[in-house]
Design an enzyme around this catalytic site. Structure first.
Site, PDB file in Angstrom:
ATOM      1  CB  SER A 252       8.120   6.091  12.139  1.00 14.60           C
ATOM      2  OG  SER A 252       9.005   7.166  12.355  1.00 14.60           O
TER       3      SER A 252
ATOM      4  CB  ALA B 242       2.842   0.985  -4.300  1.00  8.61           C
ATOM      5  CB  SER B 243       1.346   6.302  -5.946  1.00 10.08           C
ATOM      6  OG  SER B 243       1.112   7.036  -4.761  1.00 10.08           O
TER       7      SER B 243
ATOM      8  CB  THR C 214      -0.941   0.034   1.225  1.00  3.34           C
ATOM      9  OG1 THR C 214      -0.160   0.232   2.409  1.00  3.34           O
ATOM     10  CG2 THR C 214      -1.760  -1.249   1.353  1.00  3.34           C
TER      11      THR C 214
ATOM     12  N   GLY D 179       7.634   7.516  -3.015  1.00  3.30           N
ATOM     13  CA  GLY D 179       8.543   7.293  -1.893  1.00  3.30           C
ATOM     14  C   GLY D 179       8.929   5.838  -1.647  1.00  3.30           C
ATOM     15  CB  ILE D 180       9.157   3.977   1.589  1.00  2.17           C
ATOM     16  CG1 ILE D 180      10.139   4.924   2.298  1.00  2.17           C
ATOM     17  CG2 ILE D 180       9.356   2.540   2.042  1.00  2.17           C
ATOM     18  CD1 ILE D 180       9.889   5.094   3.796  1.00  2.17           C
TER      19      ILE D 180
ATOM     20  CE1 TYR E  83       4.111   9.621   9.839  1.00  2.00           C
ATOM     21  CE2 TYR E  83       5.981  10.121  11.252  1.00  2.00           C
ATOM     22  CZ  TYR E  83       5.435   9.414  10.211  1.00  2.00           C
ATOM     23  OH  TYR E  83       6.196   8.487   9.534  1.00  2.00           O
TER      24      TYR E  83
HETATM   25  P1  NDP Z   1       5.278   9.496   0.490  1.00  2.00           P
HETATM   26  O1  NDP Z   1       4.426  10.677   0.764  1.00  2.00           O
HETATM   27  O2  NDP Z   1       6.314   9.598  -0.556  1.00  2.00           O
HETATM   28  O3  NDP Z   1       4.372   8.244   0.162  1.00  2.00           O
HETATM   29  C1  NDP Z   1       3.181   7.988   0.840  1.00  2.00           C
HETATM   30  C2  NDP Z   1       2.373   6.957   0.086  1.00  2.00           C
HETATM   31  O4  NDP Z   1       1.185   6.687   0.832  1.00  2.00           O
HETATM   32  C3  NDP Z   1       1.942   7.457  -1.292  1.00  2.00           C
HETATM   33  O5  NDP Z   1       2.001   6.388  -2.216  1.00  2.00           O
HETATM   34  C4  NDP Z   1       0.493   7.867  -1.063  1.00  2.00           C
HETATM   35  O6  NDP Z   1      -0.246   7.691  -2.278  1.00  2.00           O
HETATM   36  C5  NDP Z   1       0.063   6.836  -0.030  1.00  2.00           C
HETATM   37  N1  NDP Z   1      -1.106   7.271   0.698  1.00  2.00           N
HETATM   38  C6  NDP Z   1      -1.274   8.383   1.461  1.00  2.00           C
HETATM   39  N2  NDP Z   1      -2.516   8.440   1.939  1.00  2.00           N
HETATM   40  C7  NDP Z   1      -3.143   7.323   1.478  1.00  2.00           C
HETATM   41  C8  NDP Z   1      -4.473   6.823   1.631  1.00  2.00           C
HETATM   42  N3  NDP Z   1      -5.397   7.460   2.356  1.00  2.00           N
HETATM   43  N4  NDP Z   1      -4.788   5.647   1.019  1.00  2.00           N
HETATM   44  C9  NDP Z   1      -3.869   4.996   0.266  1.00  2.00           C
HETATM   45  N5  NDP Z   1      -2.613   5.422   0.098  1.00  2.00           N
HETATM   46  C10 NDP Z   1      -2.259   6.583   0.686  1.00  2.00           C
HETATM   47  O7  NDP Z   1       5.944   9.124   1.909  1.00  2.00           O
HETATM   48  P2  NDP Z   1       6.994   7.970   2.325  1.00  2.00           P
HETATM   49  O8  NDP Z   1       7.256   7.079   1.197  1.00  2.00           O
HETATM   50  O9  NDP Z   1       8.106   8.625   2.997  1.00  2.00           O
HETATM   51  O10 NDP Z   1       6.132   7.224   3.448  1.00  2.00           O
HETATM   52  C11 NDP Z   1       5.824   5.833   3.375  1.00  2.00           C
HETATM   53  C12 NDP Z   1       5.670   5.300   4.779  1.00  2.00           C
HETATM   54  O11 NDP Z   1       6.909   5.420   5.473  1.00  2.00           O
HETATM   55  C13 NDP Z   1       4.635   6.066   5.615  1.00  2.00           C
HETATM   56  O12 NDP Z   1       3.920   5.161   6.409  1.00  2.00           O
HETATM   57  C14 NDP Z   1       5.510   6.960   6.475  1.00  2.00           C
HETATM   58  O13 NDP Z   1       4.862   7.308   7.658  1.00  2.00           O
HETATM   59  C15 NDP Z   1       6.692   6.043   6.719  1.00  2.00           C
HETATM   60  N6  NDP Z   1       7.904   6.713   7.162  1.00  2.00           N
HETATM   61  C16 NDP Z   1       8.486   7.683   6.391  1.00  2.00           C
HETATM   62  C17 NDP Z   1       9.617   8.324   6.835  1.00  2.00           C
HETATM   63  C18 NDP Z   1      10.289   9.417   6.072  1.00  2.00           C
HETATM   64  O14 NDP Z   1      11.123  10.120   6.651  1.00  2.00           O
HETATM   65  N7  NDP Z   1       9.983   9.607   4.805  1.00  2.00           N
HETATM   66  C19 NDP Z   1      10.245   7.980   8.129  1.00  2.00           C
HETATM   67  C20 NDP Z   1       9.560   6.939   8.845  1.00  2.00           C
HETATM   68  C21 NDP Z   1       8.436   6.340   8.361  1.00  2.00           C
HETATM   69  P3  NDP Z   1      -1.556   8.518  -2.692  1.00  2.00           P
HETATM   70  O15 NDP Z   1      -1.390   9.898  -2.152  1.00  2.00           O
HETATM   71  O16 NDP Z   1      -1.541   8.390  -4.174  1.00  2.00           O
HETATM   72  O17 NDP Z   1      -2.709   7.787  -2.086  1.00  2.00           O
END
Ligand code: NDP
Length: 338
Positions: free
Chosen positions: A149, A22-23, A20, A25-26, A162
């Protein structure tokens, strides 16, 4: 004593992996890397265009991928991710609850509906994912990976709601692991706890900062460092893992000296979470997705492309450390009683 059913360990190339968020970041980095290893990947998020682009990219490179549009705050939509995965690939081996977002601002400035919505995504999204994944994997077994996190263990100012949601994810994940083990359900449960990762996360965050726009406090790691850890856990699950030595250090410091850590956070974590280097809207992706489809953020801080700590912690040798420590403790205790 009833024997625990054995979960057959599968190589990535033989796995179907649901991710989930997957669009971007991580999640995006994990989907691409998993596909490169030969896994069939199911990518879920709200953003149709980015999901379509990355799915086409994977398929054009010879991989197998399926995009499912879903808001993880909606339990039925998450069920539909699982059903689509089964329909397309016939099974699910690993389920990664990665979707998440943040709100920057002092707790007194963040309105209640926004706080609730963040929990709907970060916490309830994980609950929904676990519910679907356990239902669909409990007979054949599998791996469930939740993305917490470093702030699952330590809190921080300016992202208080958060951090609270990530504490909740940890509590839920730990309880679920115990219950599944107690009931001998062959699903391994792993909590992955990244340090600050250079993704578009701060650009996607809703902001109530009084000045500046959201930024990540350095040191930063590349999203591929987390993707690598997630996929290692998909093959050889561990209980939990902090990704990045910097986060591990902070967690250790909070365990040993919580009051000192509060003081450190107060001094060190306000300024680096704001920047005046760029402008961005305050709205973020809390209510609707933002189209960008990038793994990396625009922040220009130095970004580490590996973590010696995480690689060592996930190495086969280090997995024996708890057993060695328990053995040592037993020997010491026996000698003491003698
Ligand atoms: P991004 O913002 O790059 O990615 C977030 C992803 O979550 C996107 O694909 C977004 O897609 C999706 N998303 C957000 N809201 C929803 C929703 N309601 N339903 C379905 N998908 C959703 O952030 P990161 O890749 O950094 O974050 C990924 C995970 O890693 C998160 O859980 C974050 O809390 C965690 N994390 C990140 C850290 C960091 O420093 N970056 C550190 C520690 C943890 P879309 O908007 O298209 O739905």
């Amino acid at each position: 004593m009833k024997k625990q059913p054995k979960r057959t360990r599968k190589r990535l190339k033989d796995q179907v992996i649901v991710i989930t968020g997957a669009s971007s970041g991580i999640g995006l980095a994990t989907a691409r890397m998993a596909a490169r290893y030969g896994a069939r990947v199911v990518l879920a998020a709200r953003n149709h265009d980015d999901l379509r682009d990355v799915t086409n990219e994977i398929i054009n490179n010879g991989g197998k991928a399926l995009a499912v549009i879903a808001d993880v705050a909606d339990a039925d939509a998450v069920d539909r991710i699982g059903e689509a995965a089964l329909l397309e690939f016939g099974t699910i081996d690993t389920w990664v609850n990665n979707a998440g977002l943040s709100i920057y601002g002092k707790l007194e400035d963040v309105p209640l509906p926004d706080k609730r919505r963040l929990f709907d995504v970060n916490f309830w999204g994980v609950v929904h994912g676990c519910r679907t994944a356990v239902r669909l994997m409990k007979d054949r077994g599998g791996v469930l990976i939740n993305i917490g996190s470093e702030v699952s263990d330590v809190s921080l100012p300016l992202q208080g709601i958060y951090a609270a949601s990530k504490h909740a994810v940890k509590g839920y994940t730990d309880a679920l692991r115990m219950e599944l083990e107690h009931d001998r359900i062959p699903i391994a449960v792993t909590l992955v706890k990244p340090s600050a990762i250079n993704t578009p996360y701060p650009e996607h965050a809703r902001s109530y900062l009084r000045d500046g726009v959201p930024a990540l406090p350095p040191p930063l790691y590349a999203p591929e460092v987390v993707a690598d850890a997630i996929l290692r856990c998909a093959e050889r699950p561990v209980r939990d893992i902090v990704v990045g030595g910097a986060g591990r250090l902070q967690v250790a410091m909070a365990n040993v000296a919580p009051r000192l850590t509060d003081k450190f956070m107060e001094r060190a974590m306000f300024a680096p979470q704001r920047t005046h280097d760029r402008e961005q809207s305050r709205e973020g992706n809390l209510d609707r997705p933002q189209r960008d489809g990038r793994t990396r953020g625009v922040q220009r801080s130095y970004t580490m492309s590996s973590s010696a700590y995480t690689r060592a912690a996930l190495s086969p040798a280090s997995r024996l450390v708890p057993f060695a420590a328990a053995g040592l403790a037993l020997i010491v205790a026996r000698n003491y009683w003698r």
